[in-house]
Design a protein around this motif. Sequence first.
Motif, PDB file in Angstrom:
ATOM      1  N   GLY A 145       0.790  -1.217   0.000  1.00  0.00           N
ATOM      2  CA  GLY A 145       0.000   0.000   0.000  1.00  0.00           C
ATOM      3  C   GLY A 145       0.823   1.268   0.000  1.00  0.00           C
ATOM      4  N   ALA A 146       2.118   1.161   0.242  1.00  0.00           N
ATOM      5  CA  ALA A 146       3.002   2.326   0.115  1.00  0.00           C
ATOM      6  C   ALA A 146       3.258   2.670  -1.343  1.00  0.00           C
ATOM      7  CB  ALA A 146       4.328   2.060   0.821  1.00  0.00           C
ATOM      8  N   HIS A 147       2.893   1.746  -2.257  1.00  0.00           N
ATOM      9  CA  HIS A 147       3.166   1.930  -3.682  1.00  0.00           C
ATOM     10  C   HIS A 147       1.903   1.998  -4.534  1.00  0.00           C
ATOM     11  CE1 HIS A 147       7.514   1.335  -3.256  1.00  0.00           C
ATOM     12  NE2 HIS A 147       7.209   0.444  -2.333  1.00  0.00           N
ATOM     13  N   GLN A 148       0.770   1.635  -3.966  1.00  0.00           N
ATOM     14  CA  GLN A 148      -0.475   1.668  -4.721  1.00  0.00           C
ATOM     15  C   GLN A 148      -1.628   1.887  -3.758  1.00  0.00           C
ATOM     16  OE1 GLN A 148      -0.159  -2.370  -6.311  1.00  0.00           O
ATOM     17  NE2 GLN A 148      -1.851  -3.000  -5.019  1.00  0.00           N
ATOM     18  N   ALA A 154      -7.479   4.373   1.471  1.00  0.00           N
ATOM     19  CA  ALA A 154      -6.772   5.644   1.285  1.00  0.00           C
ATOM     20  C   ALA A 154      -5.944   6.027   2.500  1.00  0.00           C
ATOM     21  CB  ALA A 154      -7.771   6.757   0.943  1.00  0.00           C
ATOM     22  N   VAL A 155      -6.540   5.974   3.682  1.00  0.00           N
ATOM     23  CA  VAL A 155      -5.813   6.396   4.884  1.00  0.00           C
ATOM     24  C   VAL A 155      -4.735   5.381   5.240  1.00  0.00           C
ATOM     25  CG1 VAL A 155      -6.021   6.999   7.318  1.00  0.00           C
ATOM     26  CG2 VAL A 155      -7.798   7.693   5.706  1.00  0.00           C
ATOM     27  N   TYR A 156      -5.082   4.093   5.152  1.00  0.00           N
ATOM     28  CA  TYR A 156      -4.075   3.057   5.434  1.00  0.00           C
ATOM     29  C   TYR A 156      -2.874   3.208   4.507  1.00  0.00           C
ATOM     30  CZ  TYR A 156      -1.841  -1.518   5.696  1.00  0.00           C
ATOM     31  OH  TYR A 156      -0.925  -2.520   5.832  1.00  0.00           O
ATOM     32  N   CYS A 157      -3.113   3.358   3.210  1.00  0.00           N
ATOM     33  CA  CYS A 157      -2.019   3.513   2.256  1.00  0.00           C
ATOM     34  C   CYS A 157      -1.218   4.777   2.548  1.00  0.00           C
ATOM     35  CB  CYS A 157      -2.547   3.542   0.828  1.00  0.00           C
ATOM     36  SG  CYS A 157      -3.236   1.959   0.267  1.00  0.00           S
ATOM     37  N   TYR A 161       2.688   4.821   3.104  1.00  0.00           N
ATOM     38  CA  TYR A 161       3.589   5.663   2.317  1.00  0.00           C
ATOM     39  C   TYR A 161       4.418   6.521   3.259  1.00  0.00           C
ATOM     40  CZ  TYR A 161       5.603   8.937  -0.917  1.00  0.00           C
ATOM     41  OH  TYR A 161       6.517   9.678  -1.619  1.00  0.00           O
ATOM     42  N   ALA A 162       3.825   6.981   4.342  1.00  0.00           N
ATOM     43  CA  ALA A 162       4.582   7.754   5.328  1.00  0.00           C
ATOM     44  C   ALA A 162       5.725   6.929   5.908  1.00  0.00           C
ATOM     45  CB  ALA A 162       3.655   8.239   6.440  1.00  0.00           C
ATOM     46  N   VAL A 163       5.466   5.660   6.201  1.00  0.00           N
ATOM     47  CA  VAL A 163       6.534   4.786   6.703  1.00  0.00           C
ATOM     48  C   VAL A 163       7.660   4.686   5.676  1.00  0.00           C
ATOM     49  CG1 VAL A 163       7.119   2.421   7.392  1.00  0.00           C
ATOM     50  CG2 VAL A 163       4.998   3.479   8.208  1.00  0.00           C
ATOM     51  N   TRP A 164       7.277   4.517   4.402  1.00  0.00           N
ATOM     52  CA  TRP A 164       8.287   4.442   3.340  1.00  0.00           C
ATOM     53  C   TRP A 164       9.098   5.732   3.282  1.00  0.00           C
ATOM     54  CZ3 TRP A 164       9.783   7.219  -0.820  1.00  0.00           C
ATOM     55  CH2 TRP A 164      10.627   6.588  -1.747  1.00  0.00           C
ATOM     56  N   CYS A 184       7.945  -4.204   2.360  1.00  0.00           N
ATOM     57  CA  CYS A 184       6.600  -3.915   1.856  1.00  0.00           C
ATOM     58  C   CYS A 184       5.884  -5.217   1.537  1.00  0.00           C
ATOM     59  CB  CYS A 184       6.681  -3.018   0.618  1.00  0.00           C
ATOM     60  SG  CYS A 184       7.297  -1.353   0.951  1.00  0.00           S
ATOM     61  N   PRO A 185       5.118  -5.757   2.492  1.00  0.00           N
ATOM     62  CA  PRO A 185       4.384  -6.987   2.215  1.00  0.00           C
ATOM     63  C   PRO A 185       3.172  -6.745   1.322  1.00  0.00           C
ATOM     64  CG  PRO A 185       4.734  -6.642   4.581  1.00  0.00           C
ATOM     65  CD  PRO A 185       5.010  -5.350   3.891  1.00  0.00           C
ATOM     66  N   GLY A 186       2.943  -7.694   0.418  1.00  0.00           N
ATOM     67  CA  GLY A 186       1.666  -7.757  -0.262  1.00  0.00           C
ATOM     68  C   GLY A 186       0.670  -8.468   0.630  1.00  0.00           C
ATOM     69  N   VAL A 187      -0.312  -9.134   0.051  1.00  0.00           N
ATOM     70  CA  VAL A 187      -1.347  -9.781   0.861  1.00  0.00           C
ATOM     71  C   VAL A 187      -0.733 -10.933   1.647  1.00  0.00           C
ATOM     72  CG1 VAL A 187      -3.619 -10.848   0.852  1.00  0.00           C
ATOM     73  CG2 VAL A 187      -3.027  -9.180  -0.906  1.00  0.00           C
ATOM     74  N   THR A 188      -0.825 -10.819   2.963  1.00  0.00           N
ATOM     75  CA  THR A 188      -0.173 -11.764   3.866  1.00  0.00           C
ATOM     76  C   THR A 188      -1.178 -12.248   4.892  1.00  0.00           C
ATOM     77  OG1 THR A 188       1.914 -10.539   3.620  1.00  0.00           O
ATOM     78  CG2 THR A 188       1.752 -12.065   5.474  1.00  0.00           C
ATOM     79  N   GLU A 189      -1.089 -13.514   5.246  1.00  0.00           N
ATOM     80  CA  GLU A 189      -1.957 -14.066   6.278  1.00  0.00           C
ATOM     81  C   GLU A 189      -1.642 -13.407   7.624  1.00  0.00           C
ATOM     82  OE1 GLU A 189      -1.054 -18.184   6.108  1.00  0.00           O
ATOM     83  OE2 GLU A 189      -1.993 -18.492   4.151  1.00  0.00           O
TER      84      GLU A 189
END
Length: 246
Positions: A145-148, A154-157, A161-164, A184-189
């Motif tokens: 979510g830091a990249h898309q 919106a707020v989570y991303c 992005y702020a962390v990045w 930057c994890p994608g969909v993770t359990e």
Amino acid sequence: MTPSTGHKVVLITGASSGIGEATAKLLAERGHHVVLGARRTERLKGLTENIQTAGGSAEYHPLDVTDAEQMRVFVDAARSRHGRVDVLVNNAGVMPLSKLEALRLDEWNRMIDVNVRGVLHGIAAALPVMQAQHHGQFVNVASIGAHQVSPTAAVYCATKYAVWAISEGLRQEVGGDIRVTTICPGVTESELAESISDPVGREEMRTYRSVAIPASSIGAAIAFAIDQPAEVDVSEIIVRPTASHA
């Protein structure tokens, strides 16, 4: 200088489940001493005991990353006991997704407090220690979510992005003594989706999470970055399911 391989003192926030728990287990298996922090101390206690039973080295402390003083105590306790802090994994995060029109201000503020301020509190606590000892590494867990950006996120991303951005700024500032890695994890359990109270966001995430990788995959990426020679800074790793289109 700390050795580039072998025993390191690794602090992990949000260690009671998901990526934090999986990372703790893997790093302990590889001979590192893990210092675990989270609010759910009963789960931390059980995880610590399991690691120790398996022959690993671990301890735990209660930690709410939104409290800067608790973070300072968490870091200082590790430094006092072990003489150094080699790695801080800023992993704690929440993800209560919803569309902006839902106006869930409390959830927005909670994401900002945990996902952004929590990372800043970790940096504020550990950076002086690492500067004084002339070595150290921050591993900050962001997100794909830091990249898309996707609907309901919106707020989570924005927080990820702020962390990045914070991580990249820190990397440029600290010079040659301290390493900074963004994961930057994608969909993770994980249990992150359980914090979604909005029905639209919950349904969106149910579809999005139809393909997911285990949390141990993210732990392996973190271990890779930590175990590189001291002169190698793995600045960013994106880890996502092979079948992911996003």
